[in-house]
Scaffold this motif. Structure first.
Motif, PDB file in Angstrom:
ATOM      1  N   LEU A 257       0.832  -1.206   0.000  1.00  0.00           N
ATOM      2  CA  LEU A 257       0.000   0.000   0.000  1.00  0.00           C
ATOM      3  C   LEU A 257       0.867   1.257   0.000  1.00  0.00           C
ATOM      4  O   LEU A 257       0.539   2.254  -0.636  1.00  0.00           O
ATOM      5  CB  LEU A 257      -0.951   0.002   1.197  1.00  0.00           C
ATOM      6  N   GLN A 258       2.008   1.168   0.699  1.00  0.00           N
ATOM      7  CA  GLN A 258       2.913   2.323   0.699  1.00  0.00           C
ATOM      8  C   GLN A 258       3.428   2.593  -0.709  1.00  0.00           C
ATOM      9  O   GLN A 258       3.517   3.722  -1.159  1.00  0.00           O
ATOM     10  CB  GLN A 258       4.111   2.046   1.608  1.00  0.00           C
ATOM     11  N   LEU A 259       3.756   1.489  -1.404  1.00  0.00           N
ATOM     12  CA  LEU A 259       4.344   1.637  -2.736  1.00  0.00           C
ATOM     13  C   LEU A 259       3.307   2.020  -3.785  1.00  0.00           C
ATOM     14  O   LEU A 259       3.509   2.923  -4.581  1.00  0.00           O
ATOM     15  CB  LEU A 259       4.971   0.302  -3.160  1.00  0.00           C
ATOM     16  N   ALA A 260       2.192   1.277  -3.769  1.00  0.00           N
ATOM     17  CA  ALA A 260       1.264   1.408  -4.891  1.00  0.00           C
ATOM     18  C   ALA A 260      -0.126   1.844  -4.453  1.00  0.00           C
ATOM     19  O   ALA A 260      -1.056   1.812  -5.253  1.00  0.00           O
ATOM     20  CB  ALA A 260       1.179   0.068  -5.624  1.00  0.00           C
ATOM     21  N   GLY A 261      -0.251   2.254  -3.194  1.00  0.00           N
ATOM     22  CA  GLY A 261      -1.572   2.617  -2.669  1.00  0.00           C
ATOM     23  C   GLY A 261      -2.266   3.663  -3.525  1.00  0.00           C
ATOM     24  O   GLY A 261      -3.443   3.524  -3.875  1.00  0.00           O
ATOM     25  N   ASP A 262      -1.527   4.701  -3.916  1.00  0.00           N
ATOM     26  CA  ASP A 262      -2.142   5.782  -4.695  1.00  0.00           C
ATOM     27  C   ASP A 262      -2.573   5.309  -6.079  1.00  0.00           C
ATOM     28  O   ASP A 262      -3.506   5.847  -6.663  1.00  0.00           O
ATOM     29  CB  ASP A 262      -1.166   6.961  -4.829  1.00  0.00           C
TER      30      ASP A 262
ATOM     31  N   VAL B 184       5.695   5.201 -10.907  1.00  0.00           N
ATOM     32  CA  VAL B 184       7.155   5.127 -11.077  1.00  0.00           C
ATOM     33  C   VAL B 184       7.767   4.302  -9.943  1.00  0.00           C
ATOM     34  O   VAL B 184       8.545   3.368 -10.157  1.00  0.00           O
ATOM     35  CB  VAL B 184       7.769   6.553 -11.108  1.00  0.00           C
ATOM     36  N   LYS B 185       7.340   4.653  -8.700  1.00  0.00           N
ATOM     37  CA  LYS B 185       7.904   3.981  -7.520  1.00  0.00           C
ATOM     38  C   LYS B 185       7.598   2.480  -7.569  1.00  0.00           C
ATOM     39  O   LYS B 185       8.475   1.635  -7.402  1.00  0.00           O
ATOM     40  CB  LYS B 185       7.279   4.602  -6.259  1.00  0.00           C
ATOM     41  N   ALA B 186       6.319   2.162  -7.830  1.00  0.00           N
ATOM     42  CA  ALA B 186       5.901   0.757  -7.835  1.00  0.00           C
ATOM     43  C   ALA B 186       6.542   0.018  -9.007  1.00  0.00           C
ATOM     44  O   ALA B 186       6.979  -1.126  -8.866  1.00  0.00           O
ATOM     45  CB  ALA B 186       4.380   0.668  -7.922  1.00  0.00           C
ATOM     46  N   GLY B 187       6.618   0.693 -10.162  1.00  0.00           N
ATOM     47  CA  GLY B 187       7.198   0.057 -11.349  1.00  0.00           C
ATOM     48  C   GLY B 187       8.621  -0.390 -11.086  1.00  0.00           C
ATOM     49  O   GLY B 187       9.003  -1.523 -11.393  1.00  0.00           O
ATOM     50  N   LEU B 188       9.399   0.506 -10.464  1.00  0.00           N
ATOM     51  CA  LEU B 188      10.800   0.173 -10.180  1.00  0.00           C
ATOM     52  C   LEU B 188      10.889  -1.014  -9.226  1.00  0.00           C
ATOM     53  O   LEU B 188      11.678  -1.935  -9.407  1.00  0.00           O
ATOM     54  CB  LEU B 188      11.508   1.391  -9.560  1.00  0.00           C
ATOM     55  N   PHE B 189      10.026  -0.976  -8.206  1.00  0.00           N
ATOM     56  CA  PHE B 189      10.089  -2.047  -7.203  1.00  0.00           C
ATOM     57  C   PHE B 189       9.632  -3.384  -7.788  1.00  0.00           C
ATOM     58  O   PHE B 189      10.332  -4.392  -7.707  1.00  0.00           O
ATOM     59  CB  PHE B 189       9.224  -1.677  -5.987  1.00  0.00           C
ATOM     60  N   TYR B 190       8.450  -3.369  -8.433  1.00  0.00           N
ATOM     61  CA  TYR B 190       7.883  -4.646  -8.881  1.00  0.00           C
ATOM     62  C   TYR B 190       8.662  -5.262 -10.046  1.00  0.00           C
ATOM     63  O   TYR B 190       8.656  -6.476 -10.220  1.00  0.00           O
ATOM     64  CB  TYR B 190       6.399  -4.487  -9.233  1.00  0.00           C
TER      65      TYR B 190
END
Ligand code: FAD
Length: 472
Positions: A279-284, A300-306
């Motif tokens: 939720l922190q990464l992709a909640g929004d 961007v944040k979630a894309g990099l992580f996942y």
């Protein structure tokens, strides 16, 4: 000493408490007011650890509630032991209601620092969440011994009842589950003893899994003992039979699923730990109310992580011949390895399907927790069996117990996986809300009105007499 956190309106949600500690004019003390419920040892204790609300702080423009822990002496003016509480089981428990009226508590009696009370309470609960799994394992062992003997002794339809499949099945499950329970509590204890390890998650799993598994064992033990399971030990003794106190064990046991964090609260805590990172990464990204800018940043944040995280969930040792040193148990460990990755993938899919609503979908979330707990239990059982084998202690028997436990756990895990996306949760929730709205009160009719009758006479029921007066 006693620990005073719970209040009439603050049980699982202690942040809701109303006991207050207001700074006194002298600046050197606080004035404590409020009432605490169910303080174990409270009727005997000389010292109390009392959680109370202290003045809120403003952090980044927002009010932050503060809960602080105080050491309070029972002998101080204004401390009153109102009554001793009595329960279904644990009859020897010295547990009471404690009231505080304008009790002056010196500032130096604050434990840790102002505002750190809840954190302290959670750490204190950690200890209980490690001792309780071990004590309920003790109950399971006692139940197993009772049932092993009774299954041999008791003959019905010409054979010992342990030969009838319905009882045999229970016995096998009791034995292998007891083995897994011991494996879990020993593993957690070893992790704590080793030091430098944040045990909160394992302690919560151990508390939840062992208390629930043990309850099923006690329940089945009572069933195996038949009518004698339901009869009190003193009544059995009076008839000249062995006074096996299973009915008492059941009464004493039940609270383990409620105190030190109820089963539901353990599941919530574990589920939040699992979901929070996503939720922190992709909640929004999945929040319909988030602005376009916030969504883009989350993308961007979630894309990099996942991009790095997700592929790893498809490949692992679980598909290869591995864990060979575990012998017959290696297939179970490979299954655990594969299922852990599958669990993480499914969690991501669930988040994509439910979005931010996932946080409130307890039926779905709890399935994830149950799978995680089963996988942890399987691993613990296999590791313990291997350890015993290495030590040359009951190696073959331990492997047989672990193998049986893992076979059953495997089926439960598969059922939970299936139910994540194929379930009746929405229909169940809708129906429950119709129940609470009172739509089906007609279903409660047609009995002699036990509840109503009891409420009528409640005030006339005498209190259980105290063995000795409580101090006030
Ligand atoms: C014998 C005994 C000894 C105790 N000893 C102590 C002690 O020494 N010190 C102390 O401070 N307290 C003590 N307690 C209190 C104990 O910790 C509480 O009973 C426990 O925290 C649960 O609170 P509650 O009973 O008010 O239940 P509630 O919080 O009212 O919960 C009722 C039910 O709702 C569920 N529930 C609550 N919130 C949620 C949610 N968000 N989602 C899903 N389900 C939810 C709960 O799991 C439970 O099944 C004791 C209690 C007993 C019975």
């Amino acid at each position: 000493s006693a620990f005073a956190l719970t209040e009439v309106h603050a049980g699982s949600d202690p942040a809701n408490m109303s006991t207050t500690a207001t700074p006194a004019e002298d600046g050197a003390s606080f004035i404590l007011n409020g009432e605490k419920l169910w303080c174990t040892n409270g009727t005997r204790a000389e010292l109390l650890v009392v959680m109370a609300r202290t003045p809120s702080k403003i952090v980044a423009g927002k009010e932050k509630r503060q809960i602080t822990a105080f050491i309070v002496e029972v002998g101080w003016p204004g401390v009153e032991i109102v009554r001793r509480c009595h329960f279904m089981g644990l009859r020897a428990l010295e547990n009471g209601v404690i009231r505080f009226t304008n009790v002056r508590v010196p500032r130096e009696n604050i434990l840790w620092k102002e505002g750190s009370g809840l954190k302290l309470a959670l750490i204190t609960l950690n200890t209980g969440r490690l001792t309780l799994p071990s004590s309920v394992t003790g109950c399971a062992k006692a139940a197993l011994e009772i049932c092993r003997r009774w299954s041999n002794e008791r003959v019905q339809w010409g054979v010992p009842i342990g030969r009838h499949e319905a009882i045999a099945e229970k016995l096998a499950r009791m034995a292998s589950t007891t083995f897994a329970m011991e494996a879990i509590s020993e593993l957690c204890a070893a992790l704590v003893d080793r030091g430098g390890y944040d045990i909160r998650l394992e302690a919560a799993v151990a508390k939840m899994f062992n208390s629930e598994a043990g309850w099923k064992i006690v329940d089945e033990a009572l069933q195996i003992r038949g009518g004698r399971g339901y009869e009190t030990a003193s009544s059995l003794a009076a008839r000249g039979e062995e006074p096996i106190p299973l009915e008492r064990m059941m009464r004493d046991y039940r609270i383990n699923l409620i105190f030190e964090g109820s089963s539901e609260i353990m599941r919530l805590f574990l589920a939040r730990e699992a979901v929070d990172r996503h939720l922190q990464l992709a909640g929004d990204l999945v929040n319909p109310k988030a602005s376009a800018g916030a969504k883009l940043r989350a993308l961007v944040k979630a894309g990099l992580f996942y991009a790095a995280w997700y592929p790893r969930l498809w490949f692992g040792a679980g598909y290869l011949p591995s864990f060979g040193e575990f012998g017959v148990l290696s297939t179970h460990l490979r299954y655990v390895e594969r299922s852990s990755r599958r669990l993480a993938r499914m969690l991501l899919y669930a988040m994509m399907r439910h979005g931010a609503r996932l946080e409130r979908k307890q039926m779905t979330l709890f399935r994830f927790v149950e799978i995680g707990a089963e996988l942890f239990a399987m691993t613990s059982a296999c590791v313990r069996a291997r350890m015993l084998q290495k030590r040359g202690e009951q190696g073959e028997q331990a492997a047989a117990l672990a193998d049986h436990f893992c076979r059953l756990a495997h089926r439960r895990v598969e059922a939970s996986f299936r139910a994540i996306f194929h379930n009746d949760d929405d229909a169940t929730y809708r129906l429950s809300q119709r129940v609470t709205s009172g739509e089906f009160t007609w279903l409660e009719q047609g009995i002699v009105g036990l509840n109503h009758a009891l409420r009528e006479v409640a005030h006339t029921i005498p209190e259980v007499p105290e063995r000795e007066p409580v101090h006030s």
